[in-house]
Design an enzyme around this catalytic site. Structure first.
Site, PDB file in Angstrom:
ATOM      1  CB  CYS A 174      -0.939  -0.008   1.182  1.00 34.01           C
ATOM      2  SG  CYS A 174      -2.114  -1.336   1.004  1.00 34.01           S
ATOM      3  CG  PHE A 222      -6.605  -5.763   0.050  1.00 33.15           C
ATOM      4  CD1 PHE A 222      -6.109  -4.508   0.330  1.00 33.15           C
ATOM      5  CD2 PHE A 222      -6.160  -6.830   0.816  1.00 33.15           C
ATOM      6  CE1 PHE A 222      -5.177  -4.307   1.344  1.00 33.15           C
ATOM      7  CE2 PHE A 222      -5.228  -6.651   1.837  1.00 33.15           C
ATOM      8  CZ  PHE A 222      -4.736  -5.383   2.102  1.00 33.15           C
ATOM      9  CG  HIS A 319      -3.172   4.086   1.527  1.00 35.48           C
ATOM     10  ND1 HIS A 319      -3.825   3.616   0.413  1.00 35.48           N
ATOM     11  CD2 HIS A 319      -2.979   3.003   2.328  1.00 35.48           C
ATOM     12  CE1 HIS A 319      -4.008   2.309   0.533  1.00 35.48           C
ATOM     13  NE2 HIS A 319      -3.497   1.921   1.690  1.00 35.48           N
ATOM     14  CG  ASN A 352      -6.245  -0.772   0.926  1.00 34.52           C
ATOM     15  OD1 ASN A 352      -5.531  -0.524  -0.052  1.00 34.52           O
ATOM     16  ND2 ASN A 352      -5.758  -0.931   2.144  1.00 34.52           N
TER      17      ASN A 352
HETATM   18  C1  WCA Z   1     -12.847  -3.098   9.158  1.00 33.83           C
HETATM   19  C2  WCA Z   1     -11.944  -3.565  10.300  1.00 33.83           C
HETATM   20  C3  WCA Z   1     -11.378  -4.942   9.989  1.00 33.83           C
HETATM   21  C4  WCA Z   1     -12.822  -3.691  11.572  1.00 33.83           C
HETATM   22  O1  WCA Z   1     -13.267  -2.418  11.977  1.00 33.83           O
HETATM   23  P1  WCA Z   1     -13.116  -1.976  13.523  1.00 33.83           P
HETATM   24  O2  WCA Z   1     -13.578  -0.580  13.668  1.00 33.83           O
HETATM   25  O3  WCA Z   1     -11.732  -2.267  13.983  1.00 33.83           O
HETATM   26  O4  WCA Z   1     -14.222  -2.932  14.200  1.00 33.83           O
HETATM   27  P2  WCA Z   1     -14.121  -3.939  15.407  1.00 33.83           P
HETATM   28  O5  WCA Z   1     -13.104  -3.530  16.421  1.00 33.83           O
HETATM   29  O6  WCA Z   1     -15.531  -4.107  15.908  1.00 33.83           O
HETATM   30  O7  WCA Z   1     -13.647  -5.305  14.740  1.00 33.83           O
HETATM   31  C5  WCA Z   1     -14.566  -6.135  14.045  1.00 33.83           C
HETATM   32  C6  WCA Z   1     -13.947  -7.521  14.017  1.00 33.83           C
HETATM   33  O8  WCA Z   1     -12.780  -7.467  13.204  1.00 33.83           O
HETATM   34  C7  WCA Z   1     -11.690  -8.057  13.922  1.00 33.83           C
HETATM   35  N1  WCA Z   1     -10.451  -7.435  13.461  1.00 33.83           N
HETATM   36  C8  WCA Z   1     -10.148  -6.147  13.376  1.00 33.83           C
HETATM   37  N2  WCA Z   1      -8.918  -5.970  12.859  1.00 33.83           N
HETATM   38  C9  WCA Z   1      -8.455  -7.203  12.603  1.00 33.83           C
HETATM   39  C10 WCA Z   1      -7.242  -7.684  12.068  1.00 33.83           C
HETATM   40  N3  WCA Z   1      -6.297  -6.859  11.661  1.00 33.83           N
HETATM   41  N4  WCA Z   1      -7.104  -9.028  11.942  1.00 33.83           N
HETATM   42  C11 WCA Z   1      -8.082  -9.876  12.327  1.00 33.83           C
HETATM   43  N5  WCA Z   1      -9.250  -9.463  12.841  1.00 33.83           N
HETATM   44  C12 WCA Z   1      -9.435  -8.146  12.984  1.00 33.83           C
HETATM   45  C13 WCA Z   1     -11.994  -7.711  15.372  1.00 33.83           C
HETATM   46  O9  WCA Z   1     -11.296  -8.561  16.263  1.00 33.83           O
HETATM   47  C14 WCA Z   1     -13.500  -7.941  15.406  1.00 33.83           C
HETATM   48  O10 WCA Z   1     -13.757  -9.327  15.515  1.00 33.83           O
HETATM   49  P3  WCA Z   1     -15.071  -9.840  16.308  1.00 33.83           P
HETATM   50  O11 WCA Z   1     -14.945  -9.353  17.714  1.00 33.83           O
HETATM   51  O12 WCA Z   1     -15.047 -11.310  16.184  1.00 33.83           O
HETATM   52  O13 WCA Z   1     -16.257  -9.224  15.617  1.00 33.83           O
HETATM   53  C15 WCA Z   1     -10.829  -2.515  10.567  1.00 33.83           C
HETATM   54  O14 WCA Z   1     -10.163  -2.843  11.774  1.00 33.83           O
HETATM   55  C16 WCA Z   1      -9.865  -2.417   9.418  1.00 33.83           C
HETATM   56  O15 WCA Z   1     -10.162  -1.870   8.360  1.00 33.83           O
HETATM   57  N6  WCA Z   1      -8.651  -2.955   9.631  1.00 33.83           N
HETATM   58  C17 WCA Z   1      -7.633  -3.023   8.565  1.00 33.83           C
HETATM   59  C18 WCA Z   1      -6.613  -1.940   8.739  1.00 33.83           C
HETATM   60  C19 WCA Z   1      -5.329  -2.312   8.023  1.00 33.83           C
HETATM   61  O16 WCA Z   1      -4.484  -2.998   8.547  1.00 33.83           O
HETATM   62  N7  WCA Z   1      -5.174  -1.851   6.778  1.00 33.83           N
HETATM   63  C20 WCA Z   1      -4.000  -2.119   5.969  1.00 33.83           C
HETATM   64  C21 WCA Z   1      -3.116  -0.864   5.961  1.00 33.83           C
HETATM   65  S1  WCA Z   1      -1.708  -1.101   5.004  1.00 33.83           S
HETATM   66  C22 WCA Z   1      -2.402  -1.354   3.526  1.00 33.83           C
HETATM   67  O17 WCA Z   1      -3.233  -0.551   3.180  1.00 33.83           O
HETATM   68  C23 WCA Z   1      -2.076  -2.518   2.695  1.00 33.83           C
HETATM   69  C24 WCA Z   1      -1.105  -3.404   2.845  1.00 33.83           C
HETATM   70  C25 WCA Z   1      -1.061  -4.600   2.010  1.00 33.83           C
HETATM   71  C26 WCA Z   1      -0.591  -5.783   2.546  1.00 33.83           C
HETATM   72  C27 WCA Z   1      -0.627  -6.930   1.817  1.00 33.83           C
HETATM   73  C28 WCA Z   1      -1.110  -6.940   0.502  1.00 33.83           C
HETATM   74  O18 WCA Z   1      -1.127  -8.091  -0.248  1.00 33.83           O
HETATM   75  C29 WCA Z   1      -1.525  -5.764  -0.059  1.00 33.83           C
HETATM   76  C30 WCA Z   1      -1.515  -4.630   0.706  1.00 33.83           C
END
Ligand code: WCA
Length: 408
Positions: A174, A222, A319, A352
């Site tokens: 990213c 993604f 981003h 993304n």
């Molecule tokens: C939409 C999400 C996933 C959830 O939103 P939230 O406001 O945190 O909501 P919650 O806290 O209520 O979380 C909902 C659920 O998601 C889970 N969760 C929350 N982040 C996580 C988590 N990283 N893992 C695994 N469970 C999770 C969280 O534990 C929870 O699980 P559950 O309690 O069972 O409902 C949000 O956290 C989010 O967008 N996270 C992704 C952020 C992120 O790392 N982005 C990447 C930045 S770098 C980039 O852009 C690209 C790099 C890239 C890399 C590789 C490639 O091949 C290509 C590109």
């Protein structure tokens, strides 16, 4: 300076200062974007679709979690190159334990440069000069596992000159778009007359597989897209309508220490695996302000703290790595509502798209600026670009809308 030849010495002009360097900072001169149209997925139906096509409807707990995640992404739709027909032809794409890299690479080797071509043709048309005037090409993708690679294929598709200097950035993820723009700035400023085509093209097919406990966030986040920009520094060719959209005043890259394990990707026999730790949004939030201060100090001259602007006086090209990343940046920098609107809109409409996304954000900002010319609020003159990826690496750039172009 003199240089020897067979008959003695001949005078050679010392051209390092007068000829090699451009005048003023580099600028983005034109932008183009493109997305595949073969699959357009609505996010509120995506869990049903994803679990059905991967034959995973029996994984009810995982599906319920995936629905919760999709719901929180801030995304409404995404575009994909992959179709259900493609999956039927390649059932091995569903199982990361089956070898499938060759088949994936075969498809993206054509699709990634084709998508980049669509974006690049739009940028070149806006630029107004012939493609043969492009001197450098920087191509960023996480789909590249071959040589010659997508950069050469794109150069061929666009009929670029055989002397075009090509660079491919692979697996930058990213921050690939931010890095490519940063590199284009350095090339343009150090090679008078250079015109750099930046092309970022990302197709998730190389990462696609069935749902498991570790890949849900990536599959919810993604999407596929390509962004292209022409970068050059003065003097500009006014006769062809060449004009700066965003001056690239200063750029820095920062690696957040001891975070190499929280965000990454790995090429494997069953496709590319990615890893996004739950701490990523927090770590980015904790580090952006220092990156911004460093970039503005580079603009103002070292150690000059006085001129660092109020963050709300800037426009923002961030981003949209994920909704909580934008929320954390809003909170840490105490940004007024709407400052990250362009990033949120791109996330909503496309998801993304990894390295390509930042080009979409710049495009959206310039569209807003042009619309504002008919009576709305004008974008501020100064702005900041932020892009993040594996490392954790943060690319920061100070931008400026040249006076006279605001609201035109
Ligand atoms: C939409 C999400 C996933 C959830 O939103 P939230 O406001 O945190 O909501 P919650 O806290 O209520 O979380 C909902 C659920 O998601 C889970 N969760 C929350 N982040 C996580 C988590 N990283 N893992 C695994 N469970 C999770 C969280 O534990 C929870 O699980 P559950 O309690 O069972 O409902 C949000 O956290 C989010 O967008 N996270 C992704 C952020 C992120 O790392 N982005 C990447 C930045 S770098 C980039 O852009 C690209 C790099 C890239 C890399 C590789 C490639 O091949 C290509 C590109």
């Amino acid at each position: 300076m003199t240089r020897a030849n067979g008959n003695g010495t001949v005078p050679v002009r010392d051209n390092r200062r007068s000829m090699q360097h451009a005048e003023g900072p580099a600028a983005v001169l034109a932008i183009g974007t493109a997305n595949p149209t073969s699959t357009i997925a609505q996010q509120d139906q995506f869990a049903d679709q994803f679990f059905r096509v991967t034959n995973s409807d029996d994984l009810t707990d995982l599906k319920a979690k995936f629905e919760r995640i999709c719901d929180k992404t801030g995304i409404e739709k995404r575009h994909f190159h992959m179709t259900e027909e493609m999956l039927l032809a390649h059932p091995e794409f569903l199982d990361r334990d089956q070898p499938s890299l060759d088949a994936r690479i075969e498809i993206v080797a054509t699709a990634v440069p084709k998508l980049a071509e669509s974006a690049a043709r739009k940028a070149i048309a806006e630029w107004g000069r012939p493609a043969s005037d492009i001197t450098h090409l920087i191509f960023s993708t996480y789909s590249g596992c071959r040589a010659p690679a997508a950069d050469l294929e794109l150069a061929t598709l666009l009929n670029l000159r055989p002397t075009v200097c090509r660079t491919i950035l692979s697996l930058h993820g990213c921050y690939g778009g931010g890095r490519a723009l940063h590199l284009a700035k350095e090339l343009a400023e150090n090679n008078r007359g250079a015109r750099v085509l930046v092309a970022c093209s990302e197709i998730t097919l190389v990462c696609f597989n069935g749902p498991d406990g570790s890949n849900l966030v990536g599959h919810a986040l993604f999407g596929d897209g390509a962004g292209a920009a022409i970068v050059g520094a003065g003097p500009f060719d006014a006769a062809s309508g060449e004009r700066p959209l965003f001056e690239m005043v200063a750029a820095t890259q920062t690696t957040v220490p001891k975070t190499e394990h929280v965000l990454g990707m790995q090429v494997a026999g069953g496709g590319i695996d990615f890893h996004l730790a739950i701490q990523v949004p927090m770590l980015i939030g904790q580090n952006v302000e220092q990156c911004l201060r460093d970039a503005f100090r580079a603009t103002l001259g070292d150690d000059d703290e006085d001129g660092i602007p109020c963050w709300n006086d800037l426009f923002w090209a961030v981003h949209p790595g994920g909704r909580p990343i934008l929320d954390n940046i809003d909170a840490v920098l105490k940004l007024e509502k709407g400052k990250l609107a362009a990033s949120r809109q791109v996330l909503r409409e496309y998801g993304n798209m990894s390295g390509a996304t930042i080009v979409f954000v710049l495009d959206e900002l310039r569209r807003r600026r042009e619309k504002d010319g008919s009576g709305g609020h004008q974008l501020p003159e100064w702005g900041a670009l932020l892009a993040f990826g594996p490392g954790i690496t943060i690319e920061t750039m100070v931008l400026r809308c040249p006076p006279g172009l605001k609201g035109n």
